[in-house]
Design a protein around this motif. Sequence first.
Motif, PDB file in Angstrom:
ATOM      1  N   VAL A 169     -20.670  15.176  29.700  1.00  0.00           N
ATOM      2  CA  VAL A 169     -20.008  14.001  29.534  1.00  0.00           C
ATOM      3  C   VAL A 169     -19.167  14.173  27.874  1.00  0.00           C
ATOM      4  CG1 VAL A 169     -20.527  12.475  31.329  1.00  0.00           C
ATOM      5  CG2 VAL A 169     -21.493  12.148  29.033  1.00  0.00           C
ATOM      6  N   GLY A 170     -18.237  13.600  28.059  1.00  0.00           N
ATOM      7  CA  GLY A 170     -17.487  13.379  26.589  1.00  0.00           C
ATOM      8  C   GLY A 170     -16.581  12.244  26.258  1.00  0.00           C
ATOM      9  N   VAL A 171     -16.532  11.996  24.819  1.00  0.00           N
ATOM     10  CA  VAL A 171     -15.581  10.879  24.728  1.00  0.00           C
ATOM     11  C   VAL A 171     -14.993  11.160  23.291  1.00  0.00           C
ATOM     12  CG1 VAL A 171     -17.553   9.567  23.488  1.00  0.00           C
ATOM     13  CG2 VAL A 171     -15.306   8.217  24.403  1.00  0.00           C
ATOM     14  N   VAL A 172     -13.739  10.642  23.024  1.00  0.00           N
ATOM     15  CA  VAL A 172     -13.027  10.692  22.193  1.00  0.00           C
ATOM     16  C   VAL A 172     -12.655   8.988  21.564  1.00  0.00           C
ATOM     17  CG1 VAL A 172     -10.843  11.319  20.808  1.00  0.00           C
ATOM     18  CG2 VAL A 172     -11.936  12.909  22.612  1.00  0.00           C
ATOM     19  N   ILE A 173     -13.246   8.895  20.322  1.00  0.00           N
ATOM     20  CA  ILE A 173     -12.984   7.327  19.726  1.00  0.00           C
ATOM     21  C   ILE A 173     -12.205   7.590  18.778  1.00  0.00           C
ATOM     22  CG2 ILE A 173     -14.030   5.386  19.120  1.00  0.00           C
ATOM     23  CD1 ILE A 173     -16.490   6.079  20.561  1.00  0.00           C
ATOM     24  N   THR A 174     -11.017   6.926  18.393  1.00  0.00           N
ATOM     25  CA  THR A 174     -10.012   6.991  17.512  1.00  0.00           C
ATOM     26  C   THR A 174     -10.238   5.729  16.589  1.00  0.00           C
ATOM     27  OG1 THR A 174      -8.489   8.013  18.983  1.00  0.00           O
ATOM     28  CG2 THR A 174      -7.437   6.868  17.021  1.00  0.00           C
ATOM     29  N   TYR A 175     -10.038   6.144  15.232  1.00  0.00           N
ATOM     30  CA  TYR A 175     -10.200   5.068  14.146  1.00  0.00           C
ATOM     31  C   TYR A 175      -9.070   5.359  13.180  1.00  0.00           C
ATOM     32  CZ  TYR A 175     -14.987   4.331  15.194  1.00  0.00           C
ATOM     33  OH  TYR A 175     -16.290   4.112  16.039  1.00  0.00           O
ATOM     34  N   LEU A 194       0.663  -1.222  -0.118  1.00  0.00           N
ATOM     35  CA  LEU A 194       0.013   0.131   0.063  1.00  0.00           C
ATOM     36  C   LEU A 194       0.936   1.265  -0.035  1.00  0.00           C
ATOM     37  CD1 LEU A 194      -2.864  -1.159   2.494  1.00  0.00           C
ATOM     38  CD2 LEU A 194      -2.766  -1.209   0.112  1.00  0.00           C
ATOM     39  N   VAL A 195       2.003   1.177   0.072  1.00  0.00           N
ATOM     40  CA  VAL A 195       3.001   2.194   0.548  1.00  0.00           C
ATOM     41  C   VAL A 195       2.682   3.441  -0.476  1.00  0.00           C
ATOM     42  CG1 VAL A 195       5.447   3.126   0.675  1.00  0.00           C
ATOM     43  CG2 VAL A 195       4.580   1.188   1.994  1.00  0.00           C
ATOM     44  N   ARG A 196       3.023   2.955  -2.052  1.00  0.00           N
ATOM     45  CA  ARG A 196       2.677   3.875  -3.051  1.00  0.00           C
ATOM     46  C   ARG A 196       1.595   4.498  -3.445  1.00  0.00           C
ATOM     47  NH1 ARG A 196       7.423   3.652  -6.735  1.00  0.00           N
ATOM     48  NH2 ARG A 196       8.998   2.259  -5.836  1.00  0.00           N
ATOM     49  N   VAL A 197       0.303   4.045  -2.832  1.00  0.00           N
ATOM     50  CA  VAL A 197      -1.047   4.517  -3.254  1.00  0.00           C
ATOM     51  C   VAL A 197      -1.868   4.852  -2.090  1.00  0.00           C
ATOM     52  CG1 VAL A 197      -1.058   3.216  -5.352  1.00  0.00           C
ATOM     53  CG2 VAL A 197      -1.815   1.992  -3.418  1.00  0.00           C
ATOM     54  N   LYS A 198      -1.428   4.424  -0.971  1.00  0.00           N
ATOM     55  CA  LYS A 198      -2.285   4.669   0.420  1.00  0.00           C
ATOM     56  C   LYS A 198      -1.754   5.477   1.472  1.00  0.00           C
ATOM     57  CE  LYS A 198      -5.988   2.181  -1.440  1.00  0.00           C
ATOM     58  NZ  LYS A 198      -6.965   2.512  -1.964  1.00  0.00           N
ATOM     59  N   ARG A 199      -2.071   6.048   2.338  1.00  0.00           N
ATOM     60  CA  ARG A 199      -1.834   6.586   3.487  1.00  0.00           C
ATOM     61  C   ARG A 199      -2.703   6.093   4.574  1.00  0.00           C
ATOM     62  NH1 ARG A 199       2.126   7.466   1.121  1.00  0.00           N
ATOM     63  NH2 ARG A 199       2.952   9.572   0.751  1.00  0.00           N
ATOM     64  N   LEU A 200      -2.117   5.659   5.736  1.00  0.00           N
ATOM     65  CA  LEU A 200      -2.852   5.276   6.950  1.00  0.00           C
ATOM     66  C   LEU A 200      -3.279   6.596   7.513  1.00  0.00           C
ATOM     67  CD1 LEU A 200      -3.884   3.198   8.756  1.00  0.00           C
ATOM     68  CD2 LEU A 200      -1.780   3.203  10.014  1.00  0.00           C
ATOM     69  N   THR A 201      -4.508   6.707   7.708  1.00  0.00           N
ATOM     70  CA  THR A 201      -5.036   8.082   8.158  1.00  0.00           C
ATOM     71  C   THR A 201      -5.765   7.696   9.675  1.00  0.00           C
ATOM     72  OG1 THR A 201      -5.350   8.849   6.105  1.00  0.00           O
ATOM     73  CG2 THR A 201      -6.575  10.108   7.685  1.00  0.00           C
ATOM     74  N   THR A 202      -5.378   8.336  10.492  1.00  0.00           N
ATOM     75  CA  THR A 202      -5.946   8.246  11.863  1.00  0.00           C
ATOM     76  C   THR A 202      -6.950   9.509  11.932  1.00  0.00           C
ATOM     77  OG1 THR A 202      -4.310   7.273  12.789  1.00  0.00           O
ATOM     78  CG2 THR A 202      -5.442   8.144  14.324  1.00  0.00           C
ATOM     79  N   PHE A 203      -7.999   9.287  12.286  1.00  0.00           N
ATOM     80  CA  PHE A 203      -9.105  10.436  12.797  1.00  0.00           C
ATOM     81  C   PHE A 203      -9.921  10.063  13.989  1.00  0.00           C
ATOM     82  CE2 PHE A 203     -11.535   7.223  10.464  1.00  0.00           C
ATOM     83  CZ  PHE A 203     -12.862   7.225  11.093  1.00  0.00           C
ATOM     84  N   ARG A 204     -10.223  10.886  14.597  1.00  0.00           N
ATOM     85  CA  ARG A 204     -11.061  11.062  15.793  1.00  0.00           C
ATOM     86  C   ARG A 204     -12.519  11.501  15.699  1.00  0.00           C
ATOM     87  NH1 ARG A 204      -7.192  12.375  20.956  1.00  0.00           N
ATOM     88  NH2 ARG A 204      -5.795  10.721  20.684  1.00  0.00           N
ATOM     89  N   VAL A 205     -13.390  10.652  16.216  1.00  0.00           N
ATOM     90  CA  VAL A 205     -14.773  11.171  16.633  1.00  0.00           C
ATOM     91  C   VAL A 205     -14.963  11.651  18.038  1.00  0.00           C
ATOM     92  CG1 VAL A 205     -17.194  10.249  16.812  1.00  0.00           C
ATOM     93  CG2 VAL A 205     -15.614   9.376  14.859  1.00  0.00           C
ATOM     94  N   LEU A 206     -15.299  12.837  18.070  1.00  0.00           N
ATOM     95  CA  LEU A 206     -15.290  13.438  19.511  1.00  0.00           C
ATOM     96  C   LEU A 206     -16.734  13.795  19.796  1.00  0.00           C
ATOM     97  CD1 LEU A 206     -13.331  16.373  21.002  1.00  0.00           C
ATOM     98  CD2 LEU A 206     -15.906  16.526  20.871  1.00  0.00           C
ATOM     99  N   ALA A 207     -17.419  13.289  21.037  1.00  0.00           N
ATOM    100  CA  ALA A 207     -18.946  13.579  21.121  1.00  0.00           C
ATOM    101  C   ALA A 207     -18.945  14.044  22.591  1.00  0.00           C
ATOM    102  CB  ALA A 207     -19.678  12.216  21.070  1.00  0.00           C
ATOM    103  N   LYS A 208     -19.890  15.009  22.870  1.00  0.00           N
ATOM    104  CA  LYS A 208     -20.329  15.526  23.856  1.00  0.00           C
ATOM    105  C   LYS A 208     -21.717  15.722  24.154  1.00  0.00           C
ATOM    106  CE  LYS A 208     -19.589  19.967  26.488  1.00  0.00           C
ATOM    107  NZ  LYS A 208     -19.005  21.416  26.227  1.00  0.00           N
ATOM    108  N   LEU A 209     -22.189  15.361  25.289  1.00  0.00           N
ATOM    109  CA  LEU A 209     -23.670  15.308  25.674  1.00  0.00           C
ATOM    110  C   LEU A 209     -24.010  15.497  27.036  1.00  0.00           C
ATOM    111  CD1 LEU A 209     -25.488  11.890  25.642  1.00  0.00           C
ATOM    112  CD2 LEU A 209     -22.890  12.079  25.564  1.00  0.00           C
ATOM    113  N   PRO A 210     -25.213  16.391  27.302  1.00  0.00           N
ATOM    114  CA  PRO A 210     -25.444  16.663  28.637  1.00  0.00           C
ATOM    115  C   PRO A 210     -25.723  15.690  29.581  1.00  0.00           C
ATOM    116  CG  PRO A 210     -27.351  17.300  27.076  1.00  0.00           C
ATOM    117  CD  PRO A 210     -26.137  16.622  26.216  1.00  0.00           C
ATOM    118  N   ALA A 211     -25.181  15.730  30.897  1.00  0.00           N
ATOM    119  CA  ALA A 211     -25.204  14.738  31.565  1.00  0.00           C
ATOM    120  C   ALA A 211     -25.569  15.179  33.088  1.00  0.00           C
ATOM    121  CB  ALA A 211     -24.219  13.521  31.597  1.00  0.00           C
TER     122      ALA A 211
END
Length: 149
Positions: free
Chosen positions: A132-138, A64-81
């Motif tokens: 409360v909130g959370v960060v989930i990494t993918y 995959l080296v010549r055609v792809k990049r491993l991309t890390t992203f985060r989903v951040l969520a916050k909600l009342p509690a």
Amino acid sequence: MPSPRQVLLEAVRDCLARIRVVDGYHTDAGLDVTLEPAPVVADDKSAFVTALWERQERPADPALVRVKRLTTFRVLAKLPAAMDEAQARLDLIVDDIERAMGDQQFRYPVGYGFPAYVSAEPLAAEVTAGWVGVVITYTSHVPIRATTP
């Protein structure tokens, strides 16, 4: 033409927008999904979810080296509690995000890897903050360059 990172995050946004109580989820966090690093919300009583790319790396797979990049992203969520329900609300939003992201391969264009779960971390907050909130990494493999249709 949108960048490969933007294409990835737009597909993630479409997954997260499904988080609505009427659709069988625990929260309505999908009503306010953004791709902005500093989401603007009306007040601390509003739930929101945002997706942001964090970094790109060379893929571990030599094919995959010549055609792809491993991309890390985060989903951040916050909600009342309330203070006495913070842990339970945190568990609910994590479940909502994981369910919304699951089985959605069709949302990702050809050449984009289906996101793989990496980790989840609660956001630090004052006990009396009312949220409360959370960060989930993918991670996902995306093309190096955007392709023309």
